[in-house]
Design a protein around this motif. Structure first.
Motif, PDB file in Angstrom:
ATOM      1  N   UNK A   1       0.832  -1.210   0.000  1.00 37.00           N
ATOM      2  CA  UNK A   1       0.000   0.000   0.000  1.00 37.00           C
ATOM      3  C   UNK A   1       0.863   1.257   0.000  1.00 37.00           C
ATOM      4  N   UNK A   2       1.944   1.234   0.774  1.00 41.74           N
ATOM      5  CA  UNK A   2       2.847   2.377   0.803  1.00 41.74           C
ATOM      6  C   UNK A   2       3.521   2.560  -0.557  1.00 41.74           C
ATOM      7  N   UNK A   3       3.913   1.443  -1.174  1.00 47.75           N
ATOM      8  CA  UNK A   3       4.553   1.507  -2.484  1.00 47.75           C
ATOM      9  C   UNK A   3       3.613   2.093  -3.534  1.00 47.75           C
ATOM     10  N   UNK A   4       2.341   1.800  -3.402  1.00 47.16           N
ATOM     11  CA  UNK A   4       1.360   2.339  -4.352  1.00 47.16           C
ATOM     12  C   UNK A   4       1.281   3.860  -4.272  1.00 47.16           C
ATOM     13  N   UNK A   5       1.667   4.405  -3.123  1.00 46.76           N
ATOM     14  CA  UNK A   5       1.679   5.862  -2.955  1.00 46.76           C
ATOM     15  C   UNK A   5       3.032   6.464  -3.307  1.00 46.76           C
ATOM     16  N   UNK A   6       3.966   5.656  -3.763  1.00 45.77           N
ATOM     17  CA  UNK A   6       5.273   6.156  -4.180  1.00 45.77           C
ATOM     18  C   UNK A   6       6.433   5.736  -3.305  1.00 45.77           C
ATOM     19  N   UNK A   7       6.142   5.177  -2.129  1.00 48.59           N
ATOM     20  CA  UNK A   7       7.218   4.707  -1.259  1.00 48.59           C
ATOM     21  C   UNK A   7       7.680   5.753  -0.268  1.00 48.59           C
ATOM     22  N   UNK A   8       8.977   5.766   0.002  1.00 46.69           N
ATOM     23  CA  UNK A   8       9.560   6.668   0.992  1.00 46.69           C
ATOM     24  C   UNK A   8       9.624   8.105   0.453  1.00 46.69           C
ATOM     25  N   UNK A   9       9.889   9.032   1.366  1.00 49.05           N
ATOM     26  CA  UNK A   9      10.171  10.415   0.972  1.00 49.05           C
ATOM     27  C   UNK A   9      11.488  10.450   0.187  1.00 49.05           C
ATOM     28  N   UNK A  10      11.593  11.393  -0.745  1.00 47.42           N
ATOM     29  CA  UNK A  10      12.831  11.530  -1.515  1.00 47.42           C
ATOM     30  C   UNK A  10      13.420  12.927  -1.430  1.00 47.42           C
ATOM     31  N   UNK A  11      12.726  13.849  -0.805  1.00 46.16           N
ATOM     32  CA  UNK A  11      13.218  15.216  -0.648  1.00 46.16           C
ATOM     33  C   UNK A  11      13.140  15.607   0.823  1.00 46.16           C
ATOM     34  N   UNK A  12      14.028  16.495   1.224  1.00 41.12           N
ATOM     35  CA  UNK A  12      14.010  16.980   2.591  1.00 41.12           C
ATOM     36  C   UNK A  12      12.789  17.873   2.783  1.00 41.12           C
ATOM     37  N   UNK A  13      12.079  17.660   3.863  1.00 39.00           N
ATOM     38  CA  UNK A  13      10.889  18.443   4.181  1.00 39.00           C
ATOM     39  C   UNK A  13      11.194  19.371   5.357  1.00 39.00           C
ATOM     40  N   UNK A  14      10.366  20.395   5.560  1.00 37.66           N
ATOM     41  CA  UNK A  14      10.575  21.267   6.734  1.00 37.66           C
ATOM     42  C   UNK A  14      10.594  20.496   8.052  1.00 37.66           C
ATOM     43  N   UNK A  15       9.760  19.464   8.161  1.00 38.59           N
ATOM     44  CA  UNK A  15       9.748  18.667   9.394  1.00 38.59           C
ATOM     45  C   UNK A  15      11.087  17.973   9.619  1.00 38.59           C
ATOM     46  N   UNK A  16      11.668  17.427   8.550  1.00 41.09           N
ATOM     47  CA  UNK A  16      12.957  16.755   8.689  1.00 41.09           C
ATOM     48  C   UNK A  16      14.057  17.763   9.010  1.00 41.09           C
ATOM     49  N   UNK A  17      14.035  18.916   8.372  1.00 46.02           N
ATOM     50  CA  UNK A  17      15.038  19.944   8.656  1.00 46.02           C
ATOM     51  C   UNK A  17      14.943  20.383  10.112  1.00 46.02           C
ATOM     52  N   UNK A  18      13.730  20.528  10.628  1.00 44.26           N
ATOM     53  CA  UNK A  18      13.558  20.872  12.037  1.00 44.26           C
ATOM     54  C   UNK A  18      14.107  19.765  12.931  1.00 44.26           C
ATOM     55  N   UNK A  19      13.842  18.518  12.575  1.00 44.52           N
ATOM     56  CA  UNK A  19      14.351  17.385  13.349  1.00 44.52           C
ATOM     57  C   UNK A  19      15.881  17.421  13.394  1.00 44.52           C
ATOM     58  N   UNK A  20      16.515  17.714  12.252  1.00 39.82           N
ATOM     59  CA  UNK A  20      17.968  17.785  12.202  1.00 39.82           C
ATOM     60  C   UNK A  20      18.508  18.835  13.169  1.00 39.82           C
ATOM     61  N   UNK A  21      17.764  19.928  13.322  1.00 42.30           N
ATOM     62  CA  UNK A  21      18.208  20.980  14.223  1.00 42.30           C
ATOM     63  C   UNK A  21      18.102  20.630  15.686  1.00 42.30           C
ATOM     64  N   UNK A  22      17.429  19.516  15.996  1.00 42.97           N
ATOM     65  CA  UNK A  22      17.193  19.140  17.384  1.00 42.97           C
ATOM     66  C   UNK A  22      18.019  17.949  17.847  1.00 42.97           C
ATOM     67  N   UNK A  23      18.797  17.348  16.954  1.00 43.61           N
ATOM     68  CA  UNK A  23      19.526  16.140  17.342  1.00 43.61           C
ATOM     69  C   UNK A  23      21.030  16.385  17.401  1.00 43.61           C
ATOM     70  N   UNK A  24      21.687  15.604  18.252  1.00 43.22           N
ATOM     71  CA  UNK A  24      23.141  15.674  18.363  1.00 43.22           C
ATOM     72  C   UNK A  24      23.787  14.305  18.180  1.00 43.22           C
ATOM     73  N   UNK A  25      23.007  13.329  17.720  1.00 43.41           N
ATOM     74  CA  UNK A  25      23.501  11.963  17.590  1.00 43.41           C
ATOM     75  C   UNK A  25      23.007  11.331  16.293  1.00 43.41           C
ATOM     76  N   UNK A  26      23.937  10.695  15.573  1.00 39.63           N
ATOM     77  CA  UNK A  26      23.581   9.965  14.358  1.00 39.63           C
ATOM     78  C   UNK A  26      24.549   8.792  14.206  1.00 39.63           C
ATOM     79  N   UNK A  27      24.135   7.831  13.395  1.00 38.30           N
ATOM     80  CA  UNK A  27      24.990   6.694  13.072  1.00 38.30           C
ATOM     81  C   UNK A  27      25.109   6.631  11.552  1.00 38.30           C
ATOM     82  N   UNK A  28      26.340   6.594  11.065  1.00 37.80           N
ATOM     83  CA  UNK A  28      26.619   6.633   9.632  1.00 37.80           C
ATOM     84  C   UNK A  28      27.168   5.290   9.193  1.00 37.80           C
TER      85      UNK A  28
END
Length: 215
Positions: A32-59
């Protein structure tokens, strides 16, 4: 030729993954998710805000022959920055000088970022490609957090191909020490103010109950 592009979630849901989902009764959920196009492919304002609030990531990266490697990345909140709607950037701080991530990216650009917010039990998965930019002083100055004492050796640029939000299940809640210290400071200041007010009111009551002295 297919009539349309495959869903962006195919970056993670390979044929083998889809077969595993089907065998375990979960394939219909993601179809069902795939029928809607799948995952996000562009950065959204919500994601940019999330980035501003975190200090930890795993690469995560892998060598040309597929040997995986995961490295913790940390810094002040907002150290991973959105440069445009499909590119993230962050300074590569000097560390133990093994250069496994840099070496892997030079022969296999495919990479993965796992962003964690333990305090609010949130996590985001990002697939993309990683490249190191050496000797770009202007870019490095743009990515270097203000006032942070680390030494930046290069800039790392992450081109986003797809991203998705994970559910909060099983994420332990961990509170940042600075937030705890600030909360305790506010509590102690409030207690001190209340104790001072109690002492003042007791003094007023005591004064009111003391009989006037006779001349």
């Amino acid at each position: 030729m297919p009539d349309h592009a495959p869903p962006s979630s195919d970056i993670a849901f390979t044929p083998a993954v889809k077969a595993a989902q089907a065998a375990r009764g979960a394939r219909h959920l993601y179809a069902r998710m795939e029928a809607r196009g799948g995952f996000h492919t562009r950065l959204t304002p919500d994601l940019v805000q999330f980035l501003g609030e975190i200090d930890t990531a795993y690469l995560a990266t892998a060598s040309a022959d597929g040997q995986p490697y995961v490295q913790h990345r940390g810094g002040p909140k907002g150290f991973i920055r959105a440069l445009d709607e499909e590119t993230l950037g962050f300074a590569d701080f000097s560390g133990n000088r093994q250069y496994v991530t840099v070496g892997n990216a030079s022969e296999n650009p495919k990479a993965f970022l796992f962003l964690m917010d333990y305090a609010h039990r949130r996590r985001i998965k990002i697939w993309g490609e990683l490249r190191a930019e050496e000797g770009d002083a202007a870019l490095l100055a743009q990515l270097m957090p203000d006032g942070y004492g680390a030494i930046a050796e290069r800039a790392l640029l992450f081109r986003v191909r797809a991203w998705d939000v994970n559910c909060p299940q099983h994420i332990p809640q961990k509170i940042d020490a600075a937030l705890v210290a600030a909360a305790l400071h506010d509590r102690d200041a409030r207690i001190a103010a209340l104790e001072a007010e109690v002492a003042r009111l007791r003094s007023l009551v005591s004064d009111a109950g003391t009989p006037a002295s006779a001349d």
